[in-house]
Design an enzyme around this catalytic site. Structure first.
Site, PDB file in Angstrom:
ATOM      1  CB  ALA A  16      -0.929  -0.001   1.222  1.00 50.20           C
ATOM      2  CE1 TYR A 160       6.580  -8.827 -10.839  1.00 51.59           C
ATOM      3  CE2 TYR A 160       6.021  -9.098 -13.159  1.00 51.59           C
ATOM      4  CZ  TYR A 160       5.782  -8.518 -11.921  1.00 51.59           C
ATOM      5  OH  TYR A 160       4.743  -7.625 -11.776  1.00 51.59           O
TER       6      TYR A 160
HETATM    7  N1  LIG Z   1       3.806  -1.686 -12.447  1.00 48.44           N
HETATM    8  C1  LIG Z   1       3.509  -2.605 -13.336  1.00 48.44           C
HETATM    9  O1  LIG Z   1       3.719  -2.425 -14.557  1.00 48.44           O
HETATM   10  C2  LIG Z   1       2.859  -3.887 -12.911  1.00 48.44           C
HETATM   11  C3  LIG Z   1       2.378  -4.747 -13.906  1.00 48.44           C
HETATM   12  C4  LIG Z   1       1.801  -5.948 -13.557  1.00 48.44           C
HETATM   13  C5  LIG Z   1       1.696  -6.293 -12.226  1.00 48.44           C
HETATM   14  N2  LIG Z   1       2.185  -5.461 -11.271  1.00 48.44           N
HETATM   15  C6  LIG Z   1       2.068  -5.905  -9.897  1.00 48.44           C
HETATM   16  O2  LIG Z   1       1.282  -4.992  -9.170  1.00 48.44           O
HETATM   17  C7  LIG Z   1       1.676  -4.977  -7.810  1.00 48.44           C
HETATM   18  C8  LIG Z   1       1.998  -3.552  -7.409  1.00 48.44           C
HETATM   19  O3  LIG Z   1       3.046  -3.072  -8.226  1.00 48.44           O
HETATM   20  P1  LIG Z   1       3.455  -1.541  -8.302  1.00 48.44           P
HETATM   21  O4  LIG Z   1       3.676  -1.221  -9.720  1.00 48.44           O
HETATM   22  O5  LIG Z   1       2.544  -0.750  -7.474  1.00 48.44           O
HETATM   23  O6  LIG Z   1       4.906  -1.652  -7.617  1.00 48.44           O
HETATM   24  P2  LIG Z   1       5.627  -0.720  -6.537  1.00 48.44           P
HETATM   25  O7  LIG Z   1       7.036  -1.152  -6.528  1.00 48.44           O
HETATM   26  O8  LIG Z   1       5.287   0.711  -6.810  1.00 48.44           O
HETATM   27  O9  LIG Z   1       4.901  -1.133  -5.160  1.00 48.44           O
HETATM   28  C9  LIG Z   1       5.115  -2.373  -4.548  1.00 48.44           C
HETATM   29  C10 LIG Z   1       4.995  -2.195  -3.048  1.00 48.44           C
HETATM   30  O10 LIG Z   1       5.148  -3.490  -2.440  1.00 48.44           O
HETATM   31  C11 LIG Z   1       5.925  -3.331  -1.270  1.00 48.44           C
HETATM   32  N3  LIG Z   1       6.574  -4.596  -0.914  1.00 48.44           N
HETATM   33  C12 LIG Z   1       7.599  -5.198  -1.553  1.00 48.44           C
HETATM   34  N4  LIG Z   1       7.958  -6.323  -0.912  1.00 48.44           N
HETATM   35  C13 LIG Z   1       7.144  -6.431   0.173  1.00 48.44           C
HETATM   36  C14 LIG Z   1       7.034  -7.376   1.214  1.00 48.44           C
HETATM   37  N5  LIG Z   1       7.865  -8.430   1.305  1.00 48.44           N
HETATM   38  N6  LIG Z   1       6.067  -7.199   2.145  1.00 48.44           N
HETATM   39  C15 LIG Z   1       5.241  -6.112   2.095  1.00 48.44           C
HETATM   40  N7  LIG Z   1       5.313  -5.176   1.120  1.00 48.44           N
HETATM   41  C16 LIG Z   1       6.256  -5.337   0.177  1.00 48.44           C
HETATM   42  C17 LIG Z   1       6.943  -2.261  -1.623  1.00 48.44           C
HETATM   43  O11 LIG Z   1       7.500  -1.667  -0.446  1.00 48.44           O
HETATM   44  C18 LIG Z   1       6.089  -1.295  -2.435  1.00 48.44           C
HETATM   45  O12 LIG Z   1       5.511  -0.300  -1.628  1.00 48.44           O
HETATM   46  C19 LIG Z   1       2.884  -5.916  -7.718  1.00 48.44           C
HETATM   47  O13 LIG Z   1       2.445  -7.183  -7.299  1.00 48.44           O
HETATM   48  C20 LIG Z   1       3.376  -5.974  -9.138  1.00 48.44           C
HETATM   49  O14 LIG Z   1       4.082  -7.167  -9.390  1.00 48.44           O
HETATM   50  C21 LIG Z   1       2.765  -4.263 -11.582  1.00 48.44           C
END
Ligand SMILES: NC(=O)c1ccc[n+]([C@@H]2O[C@H](COP(=O)([O-])OP(=O)(O)OC[C@H]3O[C@@H](n4cnc5c(N)ncnc54)[C@H](O)[C@@H]3O)[C@@H](O)[C@H]2O)c1
Length: 252
Positions: A16, A160
């Site tokens: 979050a 991933y």
């Molecule tokens: N950004 C993209 O293009 C994209 C595409 C497909 C899927 N996703 C998925 O969406 C989700 C959110 O991605 P995002 O783009 O917001 O990434 P982001 O890096 O902005 O946010 C991810 C958050 O997860 C937290 N986090 C990481 N490891 C953790 C742990 N062990 N315990 C608790 N929190 C943890 C981080 O501190 C960060 O705040 C992820 O699962 C990502 O794989 C993202």
């Protein structure tokens, strides 16, 4: 008074503190939910809470989703604060550790599977147990974040892409096992979204990716959060075990 689909409900969002997780907190809060913003980075989770309106009913919690005792502690904290478990769960915590398969370090494979896949499993299991124990499972909704690269594979992301394919299979199994308790479980499958996760992608690669997206651009976290909010709410009461792509039309 807030009017919305989540009035009286507690929504727990992992990851979050950033990107899609933060945008999801905003979307659910706008619709009346009490937010539990959970992240490994508690400072950022706090900032998410501060950015919400109607803030008195929200909390931030530090959690490492890959650690079962940390996940357990998070649910205990929520119960202590709200006297009941969350009935909306969004698993948005995730990491990347990209490199070519031939060069990938074993620890980087393990790290990504542990956070993205095992972490999602631990949160689902702990949430479902808490809801069933409290006799509050009926109507609960779990939303997991998979990825389009888990569907098609992606160069440099053996770890991933496998973790995200796993998240989709986990979602379908959770739906099958938990539906008898009234808990729905669905996945959103984002394409390429502007967030800190994709910031480090080189400009050249971004342009190549954009050429494969029908809408010709990366998505915004808010555009994914809208779909998460729909799946979390009773508006999607007959959607279960589904994966919904939010990719702008991806030709990958
Ligand atoms: N950004 C993209 O293009 C994209 C595409 C497909 C899927 N996703 C998925 O969406 C989700 C959110 O991605 P995002 O783009 O917001 O990434 P982001 O890096 O902005 O946010 C991810 C958050 O997860 C937290 N986090 C990481 N490891 C953790 C742990 N062990 N315990 C608790 N929190 C943890 C981080 O501190 C960060 O705040 C992820 O699962 C990502 O794989 C993202």
């Amino acid at each position: 008074m807030a009017i919305g689909h989540f009035v009286g409900r507690i929504a727990l969002v992992t990851g979050a503190g950033s990107g899609i997780g933060r945008a999801t907190c905003a979307a659910l809060s706008r619709e009346g939910a009490s937010i539990v913003a959970a992240d490994r980075d508690e400072k950022n989770a706090k900032l998410t809470i501060q950015s919400l309106k109607d803030n008195a009913k929200n909390i931030s919690v530090e959690v490492d989703v890959k650690d079962s005792s940390s996940v357990q502690r998070m649910f205990e904290e929520v119960k202590k604060h709200f006297q009941k478990p969350p009935s909306v769960i969004v698993n948005s915590a995730g990491i990347t550790r990209d490199s070519f398969l031939l060069k990938m370090e074993e620890s980087h494979f393990d790290d990504v599977i542990n956070v993205n896949l095992k972490g999602t499993f631990l949160v689902i299991q702990t949430a479902a147990k808490a809801l069933i124990d409290a006799n509050m499972s009926d109507g609960a909704s779990i939303v997991n974040i998979a990825s389009i690269v888990g569907v098609h594979g992606n160069i440099g992301q053996a770890n991933y892409s496998s973790s995200k394919a796993g998240v989709e299979a986990l979602t379908k199994t959770a739906a099958k096992e938990l539906s008898k308790f009234g808990i729905r479980c669905n996945a959103v499958v984002p394409g390429f979204i502007e967030s800190p996760m994709t910031e480090s992608v080189p400009e050249k690669v971004k342009l190549m990716v954009q050429a494969q997206i029908m809408l010709g651009r990366f998505g915004k976290p808010e555009e994914v959060a809208e779909v998460i909010s729909f799946l979390a709410s009773n508006r999607s009461s007959y959607i279960n075990g589904a994966s919904i792509e939010v990719t702008g039309g991806c030709r990958l």
